[in-house]
Design a protein around this motif. Structure first.
Motif, PDB file in Angstrom:
ATOM      1  N   GLU A   1     -10.864  -7.495  -1.396  1.00 26.28           N
ATOM      2  CA  GLU A   1     -10.857  -7.109   0.023  1.00 26.28           C
ATOM      3  C   GLU A   1      -9.756  -6.093   0.304  1.00 26.28           C
ATOM      4  O   GLU A   1      -9.961  -5.127   1.046  1.00 26.28           O
ATOM      5  CB  GLU A   1     -10.670  -8.352   0.894  1.00 26.28           C
ATOM      6  N   ILE A   2      -8.571  -6.317  -0.284  1.00 22.97           N
ATOM      7  CA  ILE A   2      -7.454  -5.394  -0.066  1.00 22.97           C
ATOM      8  C   ILE A   2      -7.790  -4.021  -0.649  1.00 22.97           C
ATOM      9  O   ILE A   2      -7.562  -2.980  -0.014  1.00 22.97           O
ATOM     10  CB  ILE A   2      -6.163  -5.962  -0.681  1.00 22.97           C
ATOM     11  N   GLY A   3      -8.342  -4.011  -1.873  1.00 22.40           N
ATOM     12  CA  GLY A   3      -8.694  -2.740  -2.498  1.00 22.40           C
ATOM     13  C   GLY A   3      -9.722  -1.964  -1.696  1.00 22.40           C
ATOM     14  O   GLY A   3      -9.606  -0.741  -1.528  1.00 22.40           O
ATOM     15  N   ASN A   4     -10.733  -2.646  -1.183  1.00 22.52           N
ATOM     16  CA  ASN A   4     -11.749  -1.981  -0.370  1.00 22.52           C
ATOM     17  C   ASN A   4     -11.149  -1.452   0.928  1.00 22.52           C
ATOM     18  O   ASN A   4     -11.490  -0.355   1.391  1.00 22.52           O
ATOM     19  CB  ASN A   4     -12.883  -2.958  -0.066  1.00 22.52           C
ATOM     20  N   HIS A   5     -10.225  -2.237   1.506  1.00 20.55           N
ATOM     21  CA  HIS A   5      -9.551  -1.818   2.746  1.00 20.55           C
ATOM     22  C   HIS A   5      -8.731  -0.539   2.495  1.00 20.55           C
ATOM     23  O   HIS A   5      -8.767   0.402   3.316  1.00 20.55           O
ATOM     24  CB  HIS A   5      -8.642  -2.959   3.222  1.00 20.55           C
ATOM     25  N   VAL A   6      -8.011  -0.501   1.376  1.00 20.92           N
ATOM     26  CA  VAL A   6      -7.185   0.672   1.056  1.00 20.92           C
ATOM     27  C   VAL A   6      -8.061   1.911   0.875  1.00 20.92           C
ATOM     28  O   VAL A   6      -7.779   2.985   1.428  1.00 20.92           O
ATOM     29  CB  VAL A   6      -6.344   0.406  -0.209  1.00 20.92           C
ATOM     30  N   MET A   7      -9.145   1.782   0.107  1.00 21.01           N
ATOM     31  CA  MET A   7     -10.007   2.946  -0.136  1.00 21.01           C
ATOM     32  C   MET A   7     -10.683   3.419   1.144  1.00 21.01           C
ATOM     33  O   MET A   7     -10.783   4.623   1.399  1.00 21.01           O
ATOM     34  CB  MET A   7     -11.047   2.601  -1.206  1.00 21.01           C
ATOM     35  N   THR A   8     -11.153   2.483   1.961  1.00 18.40           N
ATOM     36  CA  THR A   8     -11.834   2.860   3.204  1.00 18.40           C
ATOM     37  C   THR A   8     -10.920   3.701   4.091  1.00 18.40           C
ATOM     38  O   THR A   8     -11.318   4.759   4.601  1.00 18.40           O
ATOM     39  CB  THR A   8     -12.295   1.602   3.960  1.00 18.40           C
ATOM     40  N   HIS A   9      -9.669   3.248   4.274  1.00 19.18           N
ATOM     41  CA  HIS A   9      -8.730   3.977   5.137  1.00 19.18           C
ATOM     42  C   HIS A   9      -8.253   5.267   4.478  1.00 19.18           C
ATOM     43  O   HIS A   9      -8.120   6.301   5.153  1.00 19.18           O
ATOM     44  CB  HIS A   9      -7.538   3.084   5.489  1.00 19.18           C
ATOM     45  N   ALA A  10      -8.003   5.214   3.164  1.00 18.04           N
ATOM     46  CA  ALA A  10      -7.500   6.410   2.479  1.00 18.04           C
ATOM     47  C   ALA A  10      -8.541   7.522   2.490  1.00 18.04           C
ATOM     48  O   ALA A  10      -8.213   8.699   2.719  1.00 18.04           O
ATOM     49  CB  ALA A  10      -7.096   6.058   1.050  1.00 18.04           C
TER      50      ALA A  10
END
Length: 730
Positions: free
Chosen positions: A529-538
């Motif tokens: 979940e954290i990795g997906n959150h980082v990529m989505t925002h980045a």
């Protein structure tokens, strides 16, 4: 209005459906065709080739409870009981194919009244030719009033019917002319015969269905022919089915008085009995051996020969009940990084290591102490009345640290051991084991390859880990994990060429170090979940900056846990497409540990992303298990030199061949090199002189949120200008 039809060689004028042209005939005229049709005592129906009722008489209205208007135009199956609704088309085709006869002998079927009640009727059918095409005339006569003229035959049939339905066997009654006279429900169920097939009264089709299930059809038929050649004979044999079932078949003649009127076949499913007999036979043969094996398995680990978990628990409980219950020590240990032995050398080597570890453990304790394997690479030692349990723990660590040779490879086992003792306080077995477990994990956290005795404050560390996981889960749910960006500069170009997206967590006003919460995220499964959150925002926040120059890129860290997800690569590419992100501007940073996973799917995930244009960078290079030479076997495009090597550069005058070797080797393989942890001008100058492609560190900028991107770019530009003023870079 009439329509001329013919049945066989006879042509009859019948009223067309719905016609009332003859309803007003005078008393002196001949009876109308409809009147003749309605005067018939049997129910008469005309059914078209597609199964639609086109004409009925008054007797049919009475028999089925419908008016003419309600039935005409309806599907014929509305007046047939379940199990008799699928035979019309087969019967119609058979009548049409039999050129020598336009009708068939009567047969019995179950009808369905409008009120839902069923009744048995005798049905006769024939083809009807008319201007509209071929139809079928159906005559139905109720058999409810029929009485048997022969009382003896009636009694015999009654007894036979009772026998058919009361037995658990499948019963088939066949007349002397070979026609099926009756079956019971058990026969139909055992053979799986469709009710619709029985309703057709097509005995050849039923027999074909039965024969299709047997392994030896010819033997079945030979027995049938043999018995019909000798009507008084009885028979008992066994039938084997292609699906593995076994039936007993018994046949005897059926008599009425002294006359043989048919033959009764009974079938019994003896499959469970046969299987039980075979199992009992095997069980008797193997009983002695199995008993010995079960006795051994009940208390012994099959691989190492040590006590198993059950025996250990029994002996621990007994020790706590005995007089020495105030001097009981438990030493719980597991091997550090044992999974890598299995992954690199194979499970056979791992098993050999476990066997050798078991042997060494036994040499470290007294004969009356217990050594057990709990499972995997986890072992436990139970000491009672030991004068110095700490000395035993030290000897175990020292003994296991001695190198061992397995399959021509030297291995030096490392272990983490936790020691818990009863010191006057009364605690139960589960609490003692829990304390040993807590102290073992404390030994791991302290650097592994050591033992630690349980201390009450260790429980605080456990509570802190639990609290961190709960807090992180809440932060993820609330969207409180943010994304910061650290610039990466090119000394040759003198500008920022990449940003690395980094997860940041602020808790209660303080930043939690990634080194603390990232391992927690991986253990708990939150990393995805954290990795997906980082990529989505980045992808969204850096899109304007990336769009200015196709040579710019974005780096994101990817955990081995994420790569194990079956759709990880597809998900990244879908996210990039929806965000307008060019995959060729994406760099995925992974640690070397992901390449040690035996699951080839992880490598395929990275391969799919590289095929789409993304790059893969090996993070923390130099701290893993591979040599420089293994670089050529890894599916990577770049390496990042770990900060621990960069920190060794202090003045810039050091001689560090390892750094130059790393960079030269990577370049010779066509890989680019980034050095992280650059904090001083001396370090930047040293790495630039070694032709390092990119630099990253606090010298240029700390990681900043989206709102601080401009500031990060300005700081980086100032640092680059300062370096160029010293004669570095362009």
């Amino acid at each position: 209005m009439v329509s001329h039809v013919s049945a066989g060689d006879v042509t009859l004028p019948l009223p067309a459906p719905g016609s009332g042209s003859d309803s007003g005939a005078g008393s002196g005229s001949a009876p109308s065709h409809q009147a003749v049709f309605d005067s018939m005592p049997d129910a008469l129906l005309v059914v078209t080739e597609d199964g639609t009722i086109s004409l009925i008489n008054a007797a049919a209205e009475r028999m089925f409870g419908y008016t003419r208007e309600q039935l005409v135009g309806q599907d014929h199956r509305i007046i047939l009981a379940e199990g008799f609704r699928e035979g019309f088309h087969r019967l119609f085709n058979r009548l049409r194919s039999d050129a020598g006869a336009a009708h068939r002998p009567p047969f019995e079927a179950d009808g369905l009244h409008r009120d839902g009640t069923e009744f048995r009727g005798e049905v006769a059918c024939s083809l009807l030719h008319s201007d509209a095409g071929i139809s079928m005339t159906v005559s139905v006569r109720s058999t409810s009033h029929r009485e048997e003229a022969d009382a003896g035959l009636r009694e015999a049939m009654s007894l036979l019917s009772a026998t058919l339905e009361s037995t658990a066997d499948g019963i088939l009654v066949v007349s002397t002319d070979g026609q099926i006279a009756g079956v019971n429900d058990q026969f139909v169920s055992m053979w799986g015969i469709p009710r619709g097939l029985l309703a057709t009264h097509d005995d050849e089709a039923v027999m074909s269905f039965v024969l299709g299930q047997l392994t030896d059809r010819s033997r079945f038929l030979d027995k049938v022919h043999e018995l019909y050649a000798n009507p008084l004979a009885e028979s008992n044999d066994v039938l084997d089915f292609v699906d593995g079932r076994t039936f007993e078949r018994y046949s005897r003649p059926q008599k009425v008085g002294d006359q043989v009127v048919g033959r009764v076949w009974s079938f019994r499913d003896v499959t469970p009995r046969r299987i039980a007999q075979e199992q009992a036979k095997r069980a008797m043969t193997d009983l002695a051996e199995q008993a010995a094996q079960l006795k051994s398995l009940a208390f012994q680990d099959p691989l190492t020969g040590l006590a198993n978990r059950k025996l250990f628990n029994d002996q621990l409980a007994e020790a706590l009940r005995g007089e020495a219950c105030t001097a009981v020590d438990v030493l719980l240990l597991d091997l550090d990084d044992f999974k890598e032995v299995n992954d690199i050398l194979g499970h056979h080597a791992g098993d050999q290591m476990l066997i050798e570890v078991a042997r060494r453990l036994r040499t470290c304790v007294r004969p009356n102490d217990t050594v057990a394997r709990l499972g995997g690479d986890e072992f436990v030692v139970l000491l009672t009345e030991s004068p110095d349990p700490d000395a035993v723990a030290e000897s175990i660590v020292e003994s296991l640290n001695v190198p061992m040779w397995i399959d021509s490879t030297m291995l030096r086992p490392s272990l983490s051991l936790g020691l818990a003792s009863i010191v006057g306080d009364a605690i139960d077995a589960s609490e003692l084991l829990r304390r040993a477990d807590v102290s073992m994990y404390a030994a791991k956290a302290a650097g592994k390859n050591r033992y630690m005795r349980f201390q009450p404050e260790m429980m605080n560390a456990l509570v802190q880990r639990t609290d961190m996981e709960a807090g992180l889960r809440l932060a993820v749910d609330r969207g409180q994990v943010t994304v910061h960006y650290q610039p990466i500069i090119s000394p040759r170009l003198g500008e920022v060429v990449r940003f690395e997206a980094l997860a940041r967590w602020e808790r209660d006003g303080e930043w939690v170090p990634p080194a603390q919460f990232i391992p927690t995220a991986e253990r708990s499964g939150l990393i995805s979940e954290i990795g997906n959150h980082v990529m989505t925002h980045a992808f969204a926040q850096l899109r304007p900056w990336l769009a200015e120059d196709s040579a710019r890129s974005l780096a994101v860290n990817v955990s081995g846990v994420q790569l194990k997800e079956r759709d990880f690569a597809d998900g990244v590419l879908r996210l990039a497409e929806s965000s307008g992100m060019d995959p060729r501007q994406l760099v995925l940073e992974v640690t070397e540990s992901v390449f040690l996973d035996p699951d080839c799917h992880v490598i395929r995930q990275l391969g799919s992303l590289r095929e789409a244009g993304a790059s893969v960078a090996l993070d923390d290079f130099g701290t893993g298990y591979s040599s420089l030479g293994r670089l050529q076997d890894l599916p990577v495009d770049a390496v990042k030199i770990d900060r621990s090597f960069v920190s060794m550069v202090r003045t810039g005058a050091e001689k560090m061949p390892i750094l130059s070797s790393m960079i030269n080797m990577a370049h010779s393989l066509g890989l680019t090199v980034t050095a992280e942890g650059i904090e001083t001008s001396a370090q930047a100058a040293y790495l630039t002189d070694l032709d390092c492609d990119s630099l990253q560190g606090y010298l240029f900028s700390h990681a900043e949120p989206e709102s601080g991107l401009e500031m990060a770019l300005l700081r980086s530009a100032d640092a680059i200008d300062a370096l160029q003023g010293l004669g570095l870079g362009r």
